[in-house]
Scaffold this motif. Sequence first.
Motif, PDB file in Angstrom:
ATOM      1  N   CYS A 127     -80.583  59.961  64.984  1.00 40.77           N
ATOM      2  CA  CYS A 127     -79.443  59.867  65.885  1.00 40.77           C
ATOM      3  C   CYS A 127     -78.970  61.248  66.333  1.00 40.77           C
ATOM      4  O   CYS A 127     -78.798  61.513  67.527  1.00 40.77           O
ATOM      5  CB  CYS A 127     -78.311  59.111  65.184  1.00 40.77           C
ATOM      6  SG  CYS A 127     -76.703  59.282  65.941  1.00 40.77           S
ATOM      7  N   THR A 128     -78.782  62.160  65.373  1.00 40.98           N
ATOM      8  CA  THR A 128     -78.243  63.483  65.718  1.00 40.98           C
ATOM      9  C   THR A 128     -79.248  64.310  66.518  1.00 40.98           C
ATOM     10  O   THR A 128     -78.849  65.079  67.399  1.00 40.98           O
ATOM     11  CB  THR A 128     -77.833  64.247  64.445  1.00 40.98           C
ATOM     12  OG1 THR A 128     -78.944  64.324  63.548  1.00 40.98           O
ATOM     13  CG2 THR A 128     -76.684  63.550  63.742  1.00 40.98           C
ATOM     14  N   TRP A 169     -78.928  63.006  70.045  1.00 40.39           N
ATOM     15  CA  TRP A 169     -77.688  63.512  70.642  1.00 40.39           C
ATOM     16  C   TRP A 169     -77.838  64.979  71.042  1.00 40.39           C
ATOM     17  O   TRP A 169     -77.366  65.392  72.102  1.00 40.39           O
ATOM     18  CB  TRP A 169     -76.533  63.355  69.656  1.00 40.39           C
ATOM     19  CG  TRP A 169     -75.907  61.999  69.658  1.00 40.39           C
ATOM     20  CD1 TRP A 169     -75.963  61.065  70.658  1.00 40.39           C
ATOM     21  CD2 TRP A 169     -75.108  61.425  68.620  1.00 40.39           C
ATOM     22  NE1 TRP A 169     -75.261  59.944  70.297  1.00 40.39           N
ATOM     23  CE2 TRP A 169     -74.710  60.131  69.057  1.00 40.39           C
ATOM     24  CE3 TRP A 169     -74.687  61.873  67.377  1.00 40.39           C
ATOM     25  CZ2 TRP A 169     -73.919  59.302  68.280  1.00 40.39           C
ATOM     26  CZ3 TRP A 169     -73.897  61.029  66.596  1.00 40.39           C
ATOM     27  CH2 TRP A 169     -73.516  59.758  67.051  1.00 40.39           C
ATOM     28  N   PRO A 193     -79.458  56.225  69.771  1.00 42.74           N
ATOM     29  CA  PRO A 193     -78.673  56.866  68.707  1.00 42.74           C
ATOM     30  C   PRO A 193     -77.453  56.065  68.283  1.00 42.74           C
ATOM     31  O   PRO A 193     -77.043  56.132  67.120  1.00 42.74           O
ATOM     32  CB  PRO A 193     -78.273  58.226  69.317  1.00 42.74           C
ATOM     33  CG  PRO A 193     -78.456  58.079  70.767  1.00 42.74           C
ATOM     34  CD  PRO A 193     -79.560  57.095  70.956  1.00 42.74           C
ATOM     35  N   ALA A 209     -78.880  53.675  65.905  1.00 42.18           N
ATOM     36  CA  ALA A 209     -79.336  54.392  64.707  1.00 42.18           C
ATOM     37  C   ALA A 209     -78.161  54.810  63.837  1.00 42.18           C
ATOM     38  O   ALA A 209     -78.224  54.734  62.600  1.00 42.18           O
ATOM     39  CB  ALA A 209     -80.166  55.619  65.106  1.00 42.18           C
ATOM     40  N   PHE A 210     -77.061  55.254  64.465  1.00 43.32           N
ATOM     41  CA  PHE A 210     -75.901  55.686  63.686  1.00 43.32           C
ATOM     42  C   PHE A 210     -75.265  54.511  62.954  1.00 43.32           C
ATOM     43  O   PHE A 210     -74.933  54.602  61.768  1.00 43.32           O
ATOM     44  CB  PHE A 210     -74.868  56.365  64.583  1.00 43.32           C
ATOM     45  CG  PHE A 210     -73.710  56.952  63.822  1.00 43.32           C
ATOM     46  CD1 PHE A 210     -73.811  58.196  63.235  1.00 43.32           C
ATOM     47  CD2 PHE A 210     -72.522  56.244  63.685  1.00 43.32           C
ATOM     48  CE1 PHE A 210     -72.763  58.735  62.518  1.00 43.32           C
ATOM     49  CE2 PHE A 210     -71.462  56.771  62.967  1.00 43.32           C
ATOM     50  CZ  PHE A 210     -71.580  58.029  62.381  1.00 43.32           C
TER      51      PHE A 210
END
Length: 295
Positions: free
Chosen positions: A11-12, A15, A230, A233-234
Amino acid sequence: MLKGILLIFLCTMMWALNGNVGAYIFQNKAFTPDVLVAIRLTAVGLILLVHDLRRSGRYAFRVVRKRENIPAFLLYSLGGILCMQYGYFTAIAHSNAPTTTLIQYTGMFFVIFVSSIMNRTWPKPIVYPTLALCSLGLFLMVTGGDPSNLKVSSKALFWGLVSAVGFMNFNLAPVGLSKTYRSMEIMGPSMLLGGVLLILLTRPDFTAPTWDMTSTLCVLFTIIGGTLIPFWAFLEGARHTGAQKSSIFALSEAVFSAIVAMVLYHLKFQATDLVGMLMIFGSVLLLSVGKSPLP
């Protein structure tokens, strides 16, 4: 647990790529934040609304059917998502993705102090030294240690702080709504409203950017790879790791963003930039570790 950590890191990373992709098309494809954010919010809002319709049928759009939900919904949509996204990408257009990401994370302090006011209590003691550390880090990043010299433009700082205020509203506004409605039920109409309002207010010229295969793929990435994947995913990662640990792991976005900017754009940071980044990153990390600093 490992699966959750890997999902949060996925996720990160996406981003981090999202912000840098935005920087690329601003610099090379004549895109403006108005165009990119309007397309991104409207497209993601429509996708989530269609998903909600297929899943819930006639029970879709429940969040906007009750009059008592409207104030929190508007604050989340316009003061949260729209401010956070438009402020974030506008600040990137005036600076770079790593710097903007770190400025946005200062919104955590806004969350703490507004929560303190709402609950009529003082913030936890850890907040004060971390705020001082964060302020010093921001000072070094913006001025390089020289108050008479702005290394980050006033526009980048202003829009970065708008993004931080959006981050605060994004986290605080839906607290009551999330007890009744799923995240996608709230986010879909919120993004769509934000995108439509931005189009009405800024009247972006969608024909001005250079529309070729590269720019089209970049825009599609901001919609799918920078938002939908994401987001899933988060949420899935947080289910495995817990909300607090997922928030700590999510801070790696700033690190990934700096690495991507240095590798793809050969962006160079001076010593004061790196020290300032470490101070801001460290202050937010300290807030996230241990007991919650929220009242």
